[in-house]
Design an enzyme around this catalytic site. Structure first.
Site, PDB file in Angstrom:
ATOM      1  N   GLU A 105      -4.187  -1.076   4.444  1.00  0.00           N
ATOM      2  CA  GLU A 105      -4.827  -2.210   5.140  1.00  0.00           C
ATOM      3  C   GLU A 105      -6.296  -1.906   5.435  1.00  0.00           C
ATOM      4  OE1 GLU A 105      -1.492  -2.364   8.031  1.00  0.00           O
ATOM      5  OE2 GLU A 105      -1.554  -4.525   7.653  1.00  0.00           O
ATOM      6  N   GLU A 125       5.868  -0.555   5.263  1.00  0.00           N
ATOM      7  CA  GLU A 125       6.315  -0.799   6.654  1.00  0.00           C
ATOM      8  C   GLU A 125       7.751  -1.312   6.708  1.00  0.00           C
ATOM      9  OE1 GLU A 125       3.361  -1.518   5.473  1.00  0.00           O
ATOM     10  OE2 GLU A 125       1.789  -1.231   6.977  1.00  0.00           O
TER      11      GLU A 125
END
Ligand code: 3H9
Length: 694
Positions: A105, A125
């Site tokens: 990210e 995740e």
């Protein structure tokens, strides 16, 4: 700056370097350091562009998972990434190792991304029961499209750099020195006036109106019980339908919803537990290991063949020994067929198949395994036969070779006693199919040497398994606990629950299938033989449930005979059978048991609580060192749902007091033959503690 992040200059290029071993996780000092570094770059008029690079083995591998569940110290990650993206000086992320989760990210917040060819990127995740909560669900669809982004985030795989480049996630692959290449890339960006490329400013390509509903329907069955994949779909839908800022807000809400969920708590626990199992209490980390360059497997049946494949897959030459030539040929043919099936799905090349087959040497002579560093016996599950094999191994194997048995029930110490080197003997209990199942129960005998244990635990990892160390007892950890569940499930049927009701309760709990569908699939004759042996040995249970044995005696052995506890019209879909219902009712009458309606709750408690109780005994006896060893066994070997964290973690979540009270209730109903709580369970319940407080 902080110790974790430094800022230097290479001419007009500012170089931001993260150094936070072991995996450069985004701990607070890294977040703060990144923020300061970008500000420093912006404040320095001589800096025209920046490169973000990491020291050590990897790019940033994600948020610091150890900080989860506690209040987060400022700055949080989103504003740090936003500040990077807002920079009007181009920032280039230079990736090596793995850019994962929050790490990717951060890279998506940079204006350009370059990577070495060996790098991998991913948003894993989902494996922690979470979603990318720092813009990943909003920026990725803008870069690679909605469908690709969804696959990427829902699967959570680590994608190789070349594929990421094809997807449009990476701008360039850098051969040679990454830092030099990334700085050169940044200079080109300046020279070509390419400016800043902000992912958040890109439009999202539209998708069909029913796209998200269809996507959800497509994963609903396979990922049932998991919460994260479904929140991920909602977050990506927000990216497709809302402006960036509103999408970010939605992502934050959905992330928070997961962060506080029991599913994510359990999956985070599993992440650390999987790493913890490799650390053996009492075994020094630097324990010397024996060198393993070659292996041998005795027995070319389904199990032996699968075990040999693990070694070939890991590039370790392995001799597959089977005295009977025909059985050997059959075994080798099955292995080839397995590899070719994988190749036909595009997951192996023909060259890979040949390479792996080339690593497996068939043999009918013990002389051929003289030089093997490790020998794994996988012959018929019978003590006399196993002892015979070990006597032979003792006379042929080179000194220092590790002699392992794949027994699933027999006493490893007794097997070791057939040799003059019990210190070299250990159990390596693979699960079927051995080339697929991740679990390996490594069974330490009384005399197994420490270096043998250390070597086998490391070898487990080398061959792609998750090794858990256990001690010698009947059934070891997994099957010993399973036995409890099987017994209660059989009693419950006798008392009036339908097999399909029990299967559904356990399926809905999260197991891939219920115990009876599984028994039919595995073959009922296997358990029958085991029970017969036990009876012959005079081991009679205080309460014997005979209905399954009667089914076997009717010639119904399960799926392979198209009939077992269920009937099978198409060979694999279990259908309730009125004939079996009548047989069960008759067995109940014969045993003087009045059948009744049984609630799903009773089924769940009676099937799972005795497993927990047995787990408590296993801990008391030191057969497993920690509750986490038991949990990892059950998740990886028996399909216990990862989002419940394993039986012991789940027990702690519901509270041991609740389990103990249920034990008292059932003892009142059925007597305490099977309903006597283990002293450890009672003690912890009394103290208001859990297995993970030990
Ligand atoms: C996230 O990023 C959320 C964001 O979207 C949102 C934020 C708002 N944190 O696996 P290894 C430890 S979620 C803390 O044995 P390898 C690990 O416990 C995160 N610690 O090495 C072990 O410690 P120890 C998304 C971590 O080379 C040591 O590092 N990211 C973390 O086989 C070595 O690990 C992920 O899910 C972490 N993030 O594999 C990636 N990661 O030595 C998770 C590792 O005390 N990590 N540790 O036992 C991995 O997949 C692997 O560790 C990796 C290295 C592939 C990086």
């Amino acid at each position: 700056m902080s110790d974790a992040v430094s800022f230097t200059r290479d001419g007009e290029i500012g170089v931001i370097t993260v150094a936070n071993p072991p995996v450069n996780a985004l701990s607070q000092p890294v977040r703060a350091g990144l923020k300061d570094a970008v500000q420093a770059g912006l404040a320095d008029a001589g800096v025209k562009a920046m490169v973000l690079i990491c020291d050590g083995a990897t790019f940033i591998a994600g948020a610091d998972i150890r900080e989860f569940g506690k209040p987060l110290a400022a700055p949080s990650l989103v504003p740090v990434i936003d500040a990077m993206e807002a920079s009007d000086k181009p920032i280039v992320a230079a990736i090596h190792g793995t850019a994962l989760g929050g790490g990717l990210e951060v890279a998506l917040g940079c204006h350009y991304r370059v990577a070495v060819p060996g790098a991998r990127v991913g948003l894993p995740e989902v494996n922690l029961g979470l979603l990318p909560g720092a813009g990943g669900t909003q920026r990725l669809p803008r870069l690679v499209g909605v469908e690709k982004a969804l696959d990427f985030i829902v699967q959570g795989t680590h994608v190789p750099a070349a594929e990421a480049r094809r997807l449009g996630l990476l701008d360039e692959l850098i051969e040679g020195d990454l830092k030099t290449g990334a700085i050169a890339f940044a200079r080109r960006v300046l020279a070509e006036n390419r400016g800043v490329k902000r992912a958040s400013a890109l439009p999202v390509a539209p998708v069909a109106a029913d796209f998200f509903a269809n996507y959800e329907a497509g994963i609903a069955r396979r990922l049932r019980g998991f919460k994260a994949p479904f929140n991920i779909i909602k977050a990506v839908q927000a990216a497709a339908e809302l402006p960036f800022a509103a999408g970010m807000k939605r992502e934050a809400e959905l992330f928070q919803d997961l962060m506080t969920s029991s599913e994510s708590r359990a999956q985070r626990h599993v992440f650390f537990a999987e790493r913890e199992v490799a650390k053996i209490p009492g075994l020094p980390k630097d324990t010397a290991q024996r060198e393993i360059n070659t292996a041998a497997v005795i027995g070319a049946g389904t199990m032996g063949g699968g075990i040999a494949m693990n070694f070939a897959n890991a590039g370790i030459p392995v001799t597959l020994l089977e005295i009977n030539r025909e059985a050997l040929d059959r075994g080798i043919a099955v292995i080839r067929k397995n590899y070719e099936a994988t190749a036909s799905k595009g997951r192996l090349t023909t060259a890979d198949v040949e390479k792996r087959m080339g690593l497996i040497t068939p043999s009918t002579a013990y002389d051929d395994i003289k030089q093997a560093d490790v020998v794994i016996e996988a012959v018929f599950e019978n003590m006399d036969i196993k002892k015979e094999v070990f006597r032979t191994l003792d006379s042929v194997a080179k000194p220092g070779a590790i002699l392992a048995t794949n027994t699933s029930t027999l006493n490893v110490d007794e097997i070791a006693s057939a040799t003059k080197r019990p210190q070299d003997v250990i159990g390596m209990h693979f699960f079927s199919p051995a080339n697929v199942m991740r679990l390996l129960e490594n069974v330490r005998g009384k005399q197994t040497a420490n270096d043998v244990i250390a070597t086998v635990m490391n070898l487990s990892r080398r061959i792609g398994k998750i090794g858990v160390l256990v001690g010698v007892c009947d059934g070891f950890v997994g099957n010993r606990m399973l036995h409890q569940r099987t017994r209660e499930a059989m009693f419950l049927v006798e008392e009036g629950a339908r097999p399909e009701q029990i299967d559904k309760v356990l399926y809905d709990f999260g197991f891939p299938m219920g115990p009876f569908a599984m028994a039919d699939m595995a073959g009922l004759d296997v358990g029958y033989k085991v029970r017969e042996e036990r009876r012959k040995a005079g081991k009679i249970e205080p309460r014997e449930s005979l209905w399954i044995d009667k089914i076997v005696e009717m010639g119904r052995h399960g799926q392979k005979t198209n009939a077992g506890i269920y009937r099978y019209a198409d060979g694999r879909t279990p259908l309730p059978d009125p004939e079996i219902e009548r047989l069960i009712a008759q067995c109940a009458r014969d045993a003087g048991i009045a059948q009744r309606q049984i609630s799903d709750q009773e089924i769940l408690e009676r099937c799972l609580y005795p497993m927990i109780n047995e787990g408590a005994k296993i801990l008391e006896e030191g057969i497993a060192a920690r509750a986490l060893d038991i949990d990892i066994i059950w998740i990886n070997g028996y399909g216990f749902p990862a989002y419940r964290g394993g039986p012991m973690f789940w027990a702690d979540e519901i509270g041991l007091k609740t389990v103990c009270e249920a034990y008292r209730k059932y003892a009142g109903q059925f007597g305490d033959t099977y309903w006597k709580p283990a002293p450890l369970l009672e003690k912890l319940a009394r103290e208001g503690k859990g297995f993970y407080d030990l």
